[in-house]
Design an enzyme around this catalytic site. Structure first.
Site, short mmCIF file in Angstrom:
data_model
loop_
_atom_site.label_atom_id
_atom_site.label_comp_id
_atom_site.label_asym_id
_atom_site.label_seq_id
_atom_site.Cartn_x
_atom_site.Cartn_y
_atom_site.Cartn_z
N PHE A 29 0.80 -1.24 0.00
CA PHE A 29 0.00 0.00 0.00
C PHE A 29 0.83 1.27 0.00
O PHE A 29 0.38 2.30 0.49
CB PHE A 29 -0.99 -0.01 1.19
CG PHE A 29 -1.80 -1.27 1.27
CD1 PHE A 29 -2.74 -1.56 0.28
CD2 PHE A 29 -1.61 -2.18 2.29
CE1 PHE A 29 -3.49 -2.73 0.33
CE2 PHE A 29 -2.34 -3.37 2.34
CZ PHE A 29 -3.28 -3.64 1.35
N ARG A 33 1.75 15.58 -6.02
CA ARG A 33 0.51 14.92 -6.43
C ARG A 33 -0.70 15.55 -5.72
O ARG A 33 -1.78 15.65 -6.30
CB ARG A 33 0.58 13.41 -6.18
CG ARG A 33 -0.59 12.64 -6.76
CD ARG A 33 -0.39 11.13 -6.70
NE ARG A 33 0.41 10.64 -7.81
CZ ARG A 33 -0.06 10.34 -9.02
NH1 ARG A 33 -1.34 10.46 -9.30
NH2 ARG A 33 0.75 9.91 -9.96
N GLU A 60 -4.99 2.68 -7.08
CA GLU A 60 -5.22 3.74 -6.11
C GLU A 60 -6.55 4.50 -6.25
O GLU A 60 -7.15 4.88 -5.25
CB GLU A 60 -4.08 4.78 -6.18
CG GLU A 60 -2.74 4.24 -5.75
CD GLU A 60 -1.62 5.18 -6.16
OE1 GLU A 60 -1.30 5.24 -7.36
OE2 GLU A 60 -1.10 5.87 -5.29
N1 MTE Z 1 -3.72 -4.08 -3.49
C1 MTE Z 1 -3.28 -5.00 -2.60
N2 MTE Z 1 -3.99 -6.14 -2.45
N3 MTE Z 1 -2.16 -4.80 -1.85
C2 MTE Z 1 -1.42 -3.63 -1.95
O1 MTE Z 1 -0.41 -3.48 -1.28
N4 MTE Z 1 -1.21 -1.44 -3.06
C3 MTE Z 1 -1.91 -0.34 -3.75
C4 MTE Z 1 -2.68 -0.90 -4.95
N5 MTE Z 1 -3.47 -2.04 -4.57
C5 MTE Z 1 -1.87 -2.63 -2.89
C6 MTE Z 1 -3.02 -2.92 -3.66
C7 MTE Z 1 -1.03 0.71 -4.22
S1 MTE Z 1 -0.58 1.93 -3.15
C8 MTE Z 1 -0.61 0.78 -5.53
S2 MTE Z 1 0.32 2.07 -6.07
C9 MTE Z 1 -0.94 -0.27 -6.50
O2 MTE Z 1 -1.73 -1.30 -5.94
C10 MTE Z 1 0.35 -0.86 -7.06
O3 MTE Z 1 0.14 -1.90 -7.94
P1 MTE Z 1 -0.25 -1.69 -9.48
O4 MTE Z 1 0.55 -0.52 -9.98
O5 MTE Z 1 0.15 -2.96 -10.12
O6 MTE Z 1 -1.71 -1.42 -9.50
N1 HPA Z 2 3.31 7.79 -7.13
C1 HPA Z 2 3.94 6.86 -6.40
N2 HPA Z 2 5.24 6.87 -6.19
C2 HPA Z 2 5.95 7.86 -6.72
C3 HPA Z 2 5.36 8.86 -7.50
C4 HPA Z 2 3.96 8.82 -7.71
O1 HPA Z 2 3.37 9.68 -8.38
N3 HPA Z 2 6.32 9.70 -7.91
C5 HPA Z 2 7.47 9.23 -7.37
N4 HPA Z 2 7.25 8.12 -6.66
MO1 MOS Z 3 1.27 3.29 -4.23
S1 MOS Z 3 1.09 4.72 -2.79
O1 MOS Z 3 1.90 4.47 -5.39
O2 MOS Z 3 2.62 2.47 -3.69
#
Ligand code: MTE
Ligand code: HPA
Ligand code: MOS
Length: 766
Positions: free
Chosen positions: A225, A307, A715
């Site tokens: 997360f 952001r 997100e």
């Molecule tokens: N979903 C689960 N189950 N566990 C996680 O830690 N992290 C979230 C989201 N969904 C997370 C999650 C966050 S902060 C991000 S940025 C995205 O998943 C990252 O993965 P993705 O870029 O493949 O969507």
């Molecule tokens: N999201 C998540 N992580 C990051 C970002 C962003 O926009 N920019 C730099 N690290």
């Molecule tokens: Mo997600 S807060 O960009 O790891």
């Protein structure tokens, strides 16, 4: 339509999924332990650990003096020591590392350590930070139109303050790393990190090694997360220091309490706003000063601030806008990435404003929102001058208004409130427009390595990491559909820095966008090589590559579907004809750019949109909130996996509900976090999900220019939870028949709700 289950779902259920703490490197494993500061701000006068070293089973104790490389683990700015030198700046800051045969011995050893401190004055909240002028970095600004004229031309002006709270990540797997020394200078680190390449870099720096000597591997995280985007580096660096010094494998697996005390959280924020609008509720001018509590060091604070500035508009066109962001240093653990990455803090401000305007003008908040949404032909440029293309707001609004029966329920709710003295209901619709791309442009790149073996099976390596979000399942779908193969013939390797180098964090919701494209690029290269073989097999040198179809485990000519070859046969043939069956892939997001000085550009490849309607019931005698119903309509483009996308929407929303309602970080006057375990820190449970929860994906909205026309989903749904906070506000407002603005902060805990109700009761004299 792809509906494959999560590739690890069955293992999560049976307990077979391997996490760091499950890896058994053999008999020589040592356990690592961190001796951390018990003061928020202090000079270290003396450190004595002689007695601790004599304890049976203790193998190594390290201080900053024992770091062979740089005593530094700041990811962007080098302002974060790996081990404290002569000052500590937060409770939880690492001072010494202990390696011993068992965890219990580590704890016994810590009792024999003597650290003498001289306490210094600590800054523990934003107001004190303002007073002491403890700025972290210079402020940042984005401005458009003419704010002065904007206010002059407004019929009404409102001013106010909104505070939003921090949030603990509460990943189920706490921060963990296992470091195993190898031959010569080699070290391998199994880490629960979202950012293996940065973990590799930090480990190399603290150990004084080259990056090619450090290998970092991530099978999966038990949730992250954002909390493991930078702060997984810490335990990895500490485990590596101990393993390097001891010449033995060392594992660090923080306890829940240690994790909650030592690691950073979502940034608390305090925001001052002034808004100008006309008598119909049309926004004219907005001025916001946004203040983030950075904690003790920079970490990702500046990117998070940026952001937040980018999302101050959420879904609304505001012709004259000036937003200034400030960051403040406090004596708390350094705050860090958390789902939404500053977006929630920015959006909370504008959503609160929309409700205030509605209450001021005695109109339905939905009407005010609708009036101000970004449009398709006009009013479609953000404050940072990015044009909004493929705007889905109108589609979402029309559909959810109907499916949620918002207007009819608003009427019913009035009747309910009129006939109930102590129970009050509230409803709110809130939109999300979330920019997809790392705002740090160079991070928008990814790599992959795809191997085809002689039996026709595929091994995919990519730079992304799996944290439960289903990235690997989505990548399997990409590879299987590109090659026309059954998903079972595709396997994804653990993410490893020796397979794909120089990767970006899996973050900013871009994991599948970036890595999906990189994998496709590798497969395209392989297909180009196979084309030569296929032309030979089909005896058709003129065969057009577009006519070669990969489907159902076979390859055939579109114009002669009867001439086909199975995929494994093709591969064997290609091998015998000496074809390279391994390829790297690469992708970088096109066209994105941003000029920080001017505050303009196209920072985002595209936007993700969503909308939610939530209805709550507040018991005005206890402050207890029941979430009666939530409808969500979300835009995921053409879904890469419907089940996973639905899961992300549910999970993100509920995590947001925690942020806006029950999750409240409490500190004592010395800076000790008081609620560092689940009995006192309240994340949502099964009881807190809406009694009636209806989620739908917006149909027929392919996203141009992305992998299989999909959209990022990780997100954006988090911020839909603002609808719950706004609905609570609506319910409280009903206590005073909507004549008074509830004084209100975020999170709306039961206490906050009760206090707010009391204030309204005083005003109405009841
Ligand atoms: N979903 C689960 N189950 N566990 C996680 O830690 N992290 C979230 C989201 N969904 C997370 C999650 C966050 S902060 C991000 S940025 C995205 O998943 C990252 O993965 P993705 O870029 O493949 O969507
Ligand atoms: N999201 C998540 N992580 C990051 C970002 C962003 O926009 N920019 C730099 N690290
Ligand atoms: Mo997600 S807060 O960009 O790891």
């Amino acid at each position: 339509m792809n509906k494959l289950p999560h590739d690890s779902a069955h293992k999560h259920v049976t307990g077979e999924s391997v996490y760091i703490n499950d890896i058994d490197p053999g008999t020589n494993l040592l356990h690592g332990h961190i001796v951390y500061s018990k003061y928020a701000h202090a000079k270290i006068i003396a450190v004595d650990y002689k007695k601790a070293l004599e304890l049976e089973g203790v193998v190594k104790i390290l201080s900053y003096k024992d770091i062979p490389g740089d005593n530094q683990m700041g990811p962007v700015f080098h302002d974060e020591p790996c081990l404290a030198v002569n000052e500590v700046n937060f409770i939880g800051q690492a001072i010494l590392l202990i390696a011993a045969k068992t965890k219990e011995i580590c704890r016994e050893a810590e009792k024999l350590v003597n650290i003498e401190y001289k306490e210094l004055e600590a800054i523990l909240d934003l107001d004190t930070a303002f007073n002491k002028d403890s700025r972290l970095h210079p402020s940042r600004k984005i401005e458009c139109g003419n704010i002065t004229e904007g206010f002059v031309n407004s019929d009404h002006i409102l001013e106010g303050t909104l505070e939003t709270g921090g949030q603990e990540h509460w990943y189920l797997e706490t921060q963990s790393a296992l470091a195993v020394p190898g031959e010569d200078q080699e070290i391998k680190v199994y880490s629960s990190t979202q950012h293996p390449s940065e973990t590799q870099a930090i480990v190399a720096e603290v150990l004084g090694k080259f990056r090619n000597e450090v290998e970092v591997e991530v099978r999966r995280m038990g949730g992250a997360f954002g909390g493991k985007e930078t702060q997984a580096n810490h335990v990895a660096a500490w485990a590596a220091l101990l393993a390097n010094a001891a010449g033995q494998a060392v594992k660090i697996h923080l306890t829940r309490d240690e994790d909650q005390i030592m690691t950073g959280k979502r940034h608390r924020a305090k925001n001052f706003y002034k808004v100008g609008f006309n008598h119909t509720g049309q926004l004219n001018a907005l001025k916001v000063d946004l203040h983030l509590d950075a904690g003790s060091s920079s970490d990702l604070t500046m990117a998070i601030l940026e952001r937040a500035l980018f999302h101050i508009d959420n879904a609304y066109y505001i012709p004259n806008l000036r937003v200034v962001g400030h960051t403040w240093k406090t004596n708390l653990p350094s705050n860090t990435a958390f789902r939404g990455f500053g977006g929630p803090q920015g959006m909370a401000v504008i959503e609160n404003i929309m409700d205030r305007i509605a209450r001021f003008l005695k109109k339905d908040p939905f009407e005010i929102r609708l009036k101000n949404f970004y449009q398709n032909e006009i009013n479609n440029i953000t404050h940072y001058k990015q044009k909004i293309e493929n705007n889905r707001l109108e589609l979402l609004e029309k559909q959810i208004l109907k499916s949620s029966e918002y207007l009819a329920r608003r009427k019913q709710l009035k009747l309910f409130n009129n006939s109930n003295k102590y129970l009050k209901r509230g409803i709110a619709l809130s939109p999300v427009k979330f920019g997809i791309s790392f705002t740090t442009a160079f991070l928008n790149q990814a790599g992959a390595l795809v191997n085809i073996y002689r039996d026709g099976t595929i091994l995919v390596n990519h730079g992304g990491t799996e944290m439960g979000q289903g990235l690997n399942s989505k990548i399997i779908h990409v590879a299987s559909s590109e090659l026309g193969l059954n998903p079972v013939s595709i396997k994804i390797n653990a993410t490893n820095t020796s397979k794909v180098p120089n990767t970006s964090a899996t973050a900013a919701s871009s994991g599948s966008d970036l890595n999906g494209m990189a994998v496709k690029n590798a497969i395209d290269k392989l297909k180009l090589r196979l084309e030569v073989i296929i032309k030979g097999i089909f005896k058709n040198p003129q065969l057009n590559s577009n006519d070669i179809i990969y489907k159902n485990g076979k390859v055939f000519d579109r114009n002669n579907p009867d001439t086909s070859i199975t995929f494994p046969e093709l591969i064997e043939k290609a091998y015998l004809e000496r074809t390279s069956l391994s390829a790297t892939g690469y992708y970088k997001t096109p066209e994105i750019h941003y000029d920080r000085e001017k505050g303009e550009g196209k920072p985002f490849h595209y936007f993700a949109f969503g909308m939610a309607v939530s209805e709550v019931e507040v018991d005005t005698l206890t402050g207890y909130v029941k979430l009666l119903r939530t409808d969500i309509l979300h835009d995921v483009g053409r879904s890469l996996n419907e089940g996973i996308d639905m899961g992300q929407i549910e999970g993100g929303f509920i995590q947001g509900v925690g942020w806006v309602t029950t999750e409240d970080l409490k500190y004592d006057q010395n800076g000790n976090l008081l609620n560092h375990s689940p009995d006192t820190y309240k994340i949502p449970t099964i009881q807190d999900i809406p009694k009636d929860f209806r989620i739908d994906l917006l149909k027929n909205v392919p996203n141009p220019n992305t992998i299989k026309q999909s959209k990022a989903v990780g997100e954006p749904p988090f911020m839909l939870a603002l609808s719950v906070w706004l609905a609570i506000k609506d319910a409280i407002s009903a206590v005073g028949d909507h004549q008074f603005e509830p004084e209100f902060s975020l999170p709306a805990t039961n206490e906050v709700i009760l206090e707010s109700i009391e204030k309204i009761r005083e005003k109405i004299g009841r």
